[in-house]
Scaffold this motif. Sequence first.
Motif, mmCIF file in Angstrom:
data_model
loop_
_atom_site.group_PDB
_atom_site.id
_atom_site.type_symbol
_atom_site.label_atom_id
_atom_site.label_comp_id
_atom_site.label_asym_id
_atom_site.label_seq_id
_atom_site.Cartn_x
_atom_site.Cartn_y
_atom_site.Cartn_z
ATOM 1 N N ARG A 1 -3.461 15.171 -43.495
ATOM 2 C CA ARG A 1 -4.478 14.347 -44.163
ATOM 3 C C ARG A 1 -5.592 13.967 -43.192
ATOM 4 N NH1 ARG A 1 -0.473 10.184 -47.477
ATOM 5 N NH2 ARG A 1 0.266 11.705 -49.035
ATOM 6 N N TRP A 2 -5.204 13.624 -41.955
ATOM 7 C CA TRP A 2 -6.240 13.255 -40.974
ATOM 8 C C TRP A 2 -7.127 14.441 -40.635
ATOM 9 C CZ3 TRP A 2 -6.902 14.772 -35.765
ATOM 10 C CH2 TRP A 2 -7.907 14.060 -35.091
ATOM 11 N N ILE A 3 -6.552 15.639 -40.512
ATOM 12 C CA ILE A 3 -7.336 16.840 -40.220
ATOM 13 C C ILE A 3 -8.365 17.075 -41.318
ATOM 14 C CG2 ILE A 3 -7.213 19.359 -40.011
ATOM 15 C CD1 ILE A 3 -6.324 17.916 -37.508
ATOM 16 N N HIS A 4 -7.988 16.836 -42.554
ATOM 17 C CA HIS A 4 -8.909 17.056 -43.670
ATOM 18 C C HIS A 4 -10.054 16.050 -43.676
ATOM 19 C CE1 HIS A 4 -5.613 19.351 -46.085
ATOM 20 N NE2 HIS A 4 -6.200 20.096 -45.158
ATOM 21 N N LEU A 5 -9.886 14.920 -42.968
ATOM 22 C CA LEU A 5 -10.953 13.925 -42.909
ATOM 23 C C LEU A 5 -12.012 14.267 -41.859
ATOM 24 C CD1 LEU A 5 -8.915 10.603 -43.223
ATOM 25 C CD2 LEU A 5 -10.290 11.735 -44.988
ATOM 26 N N LEU A 6 -11.729 15.240 -41.002
ATOM 27 C CA LEU A 6 -12.713 15.643 -40.002
ATOM 28 C C LEU A 6 -13.900 16.330 -40.659
ATOM 29 C CD1 LEU A 6 -10.417 17.123 -37.183
ATOM 30 C CD2 LEU A 6 -11.529 14.894 -37.200
ATOM 31 N N SER A 7 -15.050 16.201 -40.042
ATOM 32 C CA SER A 7 -16.232 16.881 -40.573
ATOM 33 C C SER A 7 -16.055 18.390 -40.417
ATOM 34 C CB SER A 7 -17.478 16.434 -39.815
ATOM 35 O OG SER A 7 -17.400 16.840 -38.462
ATOM 36 N N PRO A 8 -16.649 19.196 -41.293
ATOM 37 C CA PRO A 8 -16.522 20.659 -41.186
ATOM 38 C C PRO A 8 -16.982 21.197 -39.833
ATOM 39 C CG PRO A 8 -17.445 20.053 -43.310
ATOM 40 C CD PRO A 8 -17.404 18.790 -42.492
ATOM 41 N N ALA A 9 -18.044 20.604 -39.260
ATOM 42 C CA ALA A 9 -18.532 21.088 -37.958
ATOM 43 C C ALA A 9 -17.515 20.817 -36.862
ATOM 44 C CB ALA A 9 -19.863 20.424 -37.632
ATOM 45 N N ALA A 10 -16.906 19.622 -36.881
ATOM 46 C CA ALA A 10 -15.923 19.286 -35.857
ATOM 47 C C ALA A 10 -14.679 20.148 -35.990
ATOM 48 C CB ALA A 10 -15.557 17.806 -35.951
ATOM 49 N N LEU A 11 -14.203 20.334 -37.229
ATOM 50 C CA LEU A 11 -13.015 21.155 -37.442
ATOM 51 C C LEU A 11 -13.267 22.608 -37.049
ATOM 52 C CD1 LEU A 11 -10.135 21.347 -38.475
ATOM 53 C CD2 LEU A 11 -11.043 21.713 -40.779
ATOM 54 N N SER A 12 -14.460 23.112 -37.338
ATOM 55 C CA SER A 12 -14.800 24.488 -36.978
ATOM 56 C C SER A 12 -14.816 24.670 -35.461
ATOM 57 C CB SER A 12 -16.156 24.865 -37.565
ATOM 58 O OG SER A 12 -16.563 26.143 -37.145
ATOM 59 N N GLU A 13 -15.324 23.681 -34.729
ATOM 60 C CA GLU A 13 -15.360 23.765 -33.276
ATOM 61 C C GLU A 13 -13.947 23.715 -32.695
ATOM 62 O OE1 GLU A 13 -17.293 24.084 -29.542
ATOM 63 O OE2 GLU A 13 -17.886 24.475 -31.620
#
Length: 534
Positions: free
Chosen positions: A433-445
């Motif tokens: 759930r926390w991972i899904h709250l990250l912004s797409p740019a941050a998760l992509s990096e």
Amino acid sequence: MDHPTKKDNTMMDCGRQLKKNPESTKKRVNSVQTTILSAISNKELNLFLCIVCGNILRQPVTVKCGHTLCMSCLDKMPEKCRKCSQDVEEEQFRVNVLVQGLIEKWTERNKLNNTDTPVVILVLHPRYVLRSGCAGFQYTVDISRKISTKWKKSQIFDLSHPKRQIYRKLSYRRKPTKHPAKTRKENQRNSDSFGKMLDNMLIELEMTVEKALRDSWECISEEDLECLLCRRCLADPVTTPCGHTFCRDCLTRVLDHRLTCPLCVSKLSVGDYFRGTTAVLDQATQFLFPKKRPHQQCGSDEHSSDNVSVFVCTNAFPGVACPLYVNEPRYRLLVRRCLESRSKTFAMTSLDPSGAKLMQYGTILEVKDAISLQDGRIILSTQGIRRFKVISRDEKDGYDTAKVEHIYDITPTPERISGLVSLHRKVYTRAVRWIHLLSPAALSEVERLIGKMPQIETDWLTLPDGPSWTWWLIPILPLSAQLQVGFLSSTSLEKRLRAIDKMLEHMKVRMQAEPRKDSVTYTANDDGMVFCSE
């Protein structure tokens, strides 16, 4: 009349057999002749020969691929090397100083009657005379005496008998036997004995030729083939464009600091990292000093199970990718040795702020891929494979080494397994759930650097480091280096899960207080935790 011995009977039977079959005789003679010539010319006993003209080198020049030719043969050399077919780059060629010195020393030692012409080499027949100096074995009085002595002591033929006695014995005829089958078997045994005698002749000839060659080059000592930097026998010799020769490991370590020749300070280039091994010197070292073991090269596997090289940079974790950019000369050396080892592993720890230079806990990394840039820097793709604890540390060639012991999780008791499984399911759900709250740019990096979040393994309870997703989560949580080391040192999966759960709960509260909930930005807080934006 003297009665023939058993050996003479063998020779007579073989002689009769060959006389009855002239084609077999011709093939046998040709085979012996070919083998004898091969023992001399094709055994690669020739030293310091030009790859173009085949003569002994005059003003030797070593090209980038590592092969050497005469200076006068450069114009005859095509665009590709005749030995390895590699491109011959245009450069300002200079004489190979070491090879030239060895050849001059050999020529001075083997002059004929104080002239400038070396003595004629040892040959079998004038028809097969090789050019002077091609193989390096000279026919001197001393060598002639040694060959004669060795031949007389040979058990192949007894040369003490005059020829007339040998002819008399060969002409002696035995009475025909009444058992043809027994005669055929005896003839076969005699034929096999004759073949063994020829083999013994070739072995003795080969040993004599090799001994003559070694006697010819006995003027060359081990000191003549030493590296100018480490003062040890050349290991994987490399010749620079300016004509100086060093061990490959020694030269690359110098080029890490400055692109100049360590002897004459001539300007070198990054391409000199990849020059080929100087073949004539490598061959001479192996032939003249076969029992001399060169010092440990950079490609040797210097790591044991409990002693590793240590890269002091950042914290790494088991099962998690760790990209590295290597620039410092000492770590370039460490990485080169790692890449040329069998295991391709090294240790990674972070810097200890207390002054102990490196943290007590770290992770063994395995190199998956390496890219060498034109200026000598290296980009590594590595992955953690196991945790360790430093027992003692040392230093080698500028970088740290350590004796370590590996760390494994304690196996949970049967009565605690059910609770551990329930806790694992709870923490994993909260982490997703926390991972899904990250912004797409941050998760992509994050995924670009360390990959996607691993799936849960079916046997995660028995893994030595627990489930991989827990280690993937730690580097992206806002933890300080000391807290990350605390996770590495833990041997209890339950404690790690509870710590991650507490951290996720803390971050949930922080994120609810943020004005924007689609992004995550952190600074240093009162708890001493710092978000690692890198």
